[in-house]
Design an enzyme around this catalytic site. Structure first.
Site, PDB file in Angstrom:
ATOM      1  CB  SER A 108       4.055  -3.800   0.478  1.00 48.09           C
ATOM      2  OG  SER A 108       3.752  -2.894  -0.540  1.00 48.09           O
TER       3      SER A 108
ATOM      4  CG  ASP B 195       2.919   2.265   0.754  1.00 45.77           C
ATOM      5  OD1 ASP B 195       2.469   1.453  -0.081  1.00 45.77           O
ATOM      6  OD2 ASP B 195       4.068   2.192   1.224  1.00 45.77           O
TER       7      ASP B 195
ATOM      8  CG  ASP C 132       0.688  -0.712  -2.351  1.00 38.58           C
ATOM      9  OD1 ASP C 132      -0.064   0.021  -1.684  1.00 38.58           O
ATOM     10  OD2 ASP C 132       1.925  -0.713  -2.206  1.00 38.58           O
TER      11      ASP C 132
ATOM     12  CG  ASP D 136       1.636  -1.045   2.213  1.00 40.67           C
ATOM     13  OD1 ASP D 136       1.516  -1.155   0.981  1.00 40.67           O
ATOM     14  OD2 ASP D 136       2.689  -0.630   2.754  1.00 40.67           O
TER      15      ASP D 136
END
Length: 477
Positions: free
Chosen positions: A112, A265, A261, A263
């Site tokens: 992440s 999501d 961010d 990743d």
């Protein structure tokens, strides 16, 4: 036929006890998380979720270690009889999409917003259902520990591996959920932070996936996929990582800025004046649209999830629309479970995670961003005015304090505040003072560090500051 995998030398096993967290797996590449550990986790996931003979979607972000880890996970899964479906580079919500639309378990390799030296895994049961330490991660960890020590035996019928491209299908699905074709033209600056938004934004909001052009002028920042994060950390929750976006929004005279961010999501919003928009305000805007959509579809009972750190205004707005707000603890898998239990249409978190029933109860920052663009594009008001309508109260933001003795700090807080407030222990300690001069304060521990996290919201800025300072003095005594 797949061959059994021998035991792993102790020096190569990593540290599964340290990397398996409450809601995901995350560690330092080559140290606590290693290729053999990931291979064992792949095998253990197949066993725990009973995936022999079934598909297992495997995707990864742009970190240098991610492709190798994804292949290792697939190796372990094949030996235990699953059928890995490798979707390659993707955002976390793309992996949820593949898990949901194919009703298959999924593993997403990402750390992440963490620095480049980290990596990890987000594992979903079929249908994008979350897995926590209590609902499977601990068992996967323990099975993997056995496989590292004893080797991974091959099943009689090993699995088959395939590669899938789901980006176009994912983009088309999101466009079905939020129609942006009729909005006014908008100039949108997007900071992908060299993360997976660099792949998904051109596909969903642009024409890279072969979809029709939308009335959006996308001004890209840091769209190059680079797991070393050469420009700034892909963590928009830290204000220093929004500085470039804020400056670019002002320089371009843009209508709005979006920051994803690593990743992709989570999505954060910056207004046309370069000011951050609170995730609680974003949640409220999205909730209003989702409630209207549910009513139009004939839903009589509508539930909306929010964790206990979202603004009081969020729940007030939901109630004003005759929907039911459901307050939960903080935590990805917890909210997913509550979404399923209550059949909630939407869930919002203070950390910019946004969950949708029409996305299998999983979180999707891109979908939230599309709702905000739709709302902005349907009015002549600037995003700052729309956000101000949903930010009537005053919040401290999250403040961390290093505390050696957390129970003692709790006792001091309880002694100081309990006589004048209602107290609940849903997640840490929450003190609520009612009436005209209302306020609430939540103090909860970190899952991984000796920290206490303080959040305060109040009717006035002066009251918020007073409660914040008093609480900090007690916590740090």
């Amino acid at each position: 036929m797949q061959q059994a995998i021998p035991a792993t030398p102790e020096a190569e096993r990593g540290d599964l006890q340290a990397i398996v967290k409450n809601y995901d797996i995350r560690g330092l590449v080559g140290d606590t998380i290693t290729v053999p550990a990931v291979r064992a986790l792949g095998a253990a996931t197949v066993d725990q979720l009973d995936l022999a003979g079934n598909e297992l979607v495997i995707g990864h972000d742009m970190r240098d270690s991610s492709p190798g880890f994804a292949e290792a996970f697939a190796e372990g899964a094949l030996v235990r009889g699953a059928n890995p479906q490798l979707i390659g580079l993707c955002s976390t919500d793309m992996s949820y999409f593949a898990s949901g639309v194919r009703n298959a378990a999924a593993a997403m390799f990402t750390a992440s917003h963490n620095p480049a030296s980290y990596n990890g895994i987000k594992i979903s049961a079929p249908g994008a259902k979350g897995i926590s330490l209590d609902t499977g991660l601990a068992a996967i960890r323990d099975r993997a520990l056995t496989y590292l020590a004893d080797g991974i035996p091959a099943v009689a019928e090993p699995g088959l591996q395939a590669r899938l491209d789901v980006l176009g299908e994912y983009a088309a699905y999101l466009r079905e959920l939020v129609d942006l074709r009729g909005i006014r033209p908008l100039k949108v600056v997007v900071d992908a932070g060299n993360g997976m938004g660099g792949l998904t934004v051109p596909a969903v909001l642009g024409t890279a996936a072969g979809l029709a052009a939308l009335p959006l002028e996308i001004i890209p920042m840091y769209f190059e996929l680079d797991g070393t994060f050469p420009n700034h950390e892909a963590n928009p929750l830290d204000p220093k990582n929004l500085v470039d976006l804020q400056a670019r929004v002002l320089a371009e005279g843009a209508d709005i800025g979006l920051a994803f961010d690593g990743d992709a999501d989570r999505c954060f919003v910056v207004d046309e004046q370069g000011q951050p928009v609170s995730p609680s305000a974003v949640s409220t805007m999205v909730a209003i649209r989702e409630i209207a959509r549910a009513r139009a579809a004939g839903d009589a009972e509508v539930h909306i999830i929010h964790n206990l750190l979202t603004s009081r205004h969020f729940a007030e707005t939901v109630r004003s629309l005759d929907a039911e707000p459901v307050r939960t603890r903080v935590g990805h898998s917890l909210i997913k479970a509550e979404m399923a239990r209550t059949n909630a249409i939407f869930g919002g978190e203070h950390s910019a995670h946004y969950y949708f029933r029409d996305f299998w109860g999983a979180d999707n920052g891109m979908l939230a961003a599309m709702h905000v663009l739709a709302q902005l594009g349907a009015t002549d008001l600037p995003i700052s005015e729309l956000a101000a309508q949903h930010t009537p109260y005053f919040a401290s933001g999250e403040i961390n304090s290093t505390v050696a003795d957390i129970p003692a700090a709790y006792e001091r807080l309880y002694t100081a505040f309990s006589s004048e407030t209602d107290v609940d222990e849903l997640d840490g300690l929450t003190f609520t003072h009612g009436g005209r001069d209302w306020w609430w304060a939540n103090i909860r521990p970190s899952n991984t560090e000796p920290l206490l996290r303080l959040n305060v919201e109040a009717a006035t800025p002066e009251l918020m500051a007073s409660v914040r300072d008093r609480a900090l003095e007690i916590i740090r005594a």
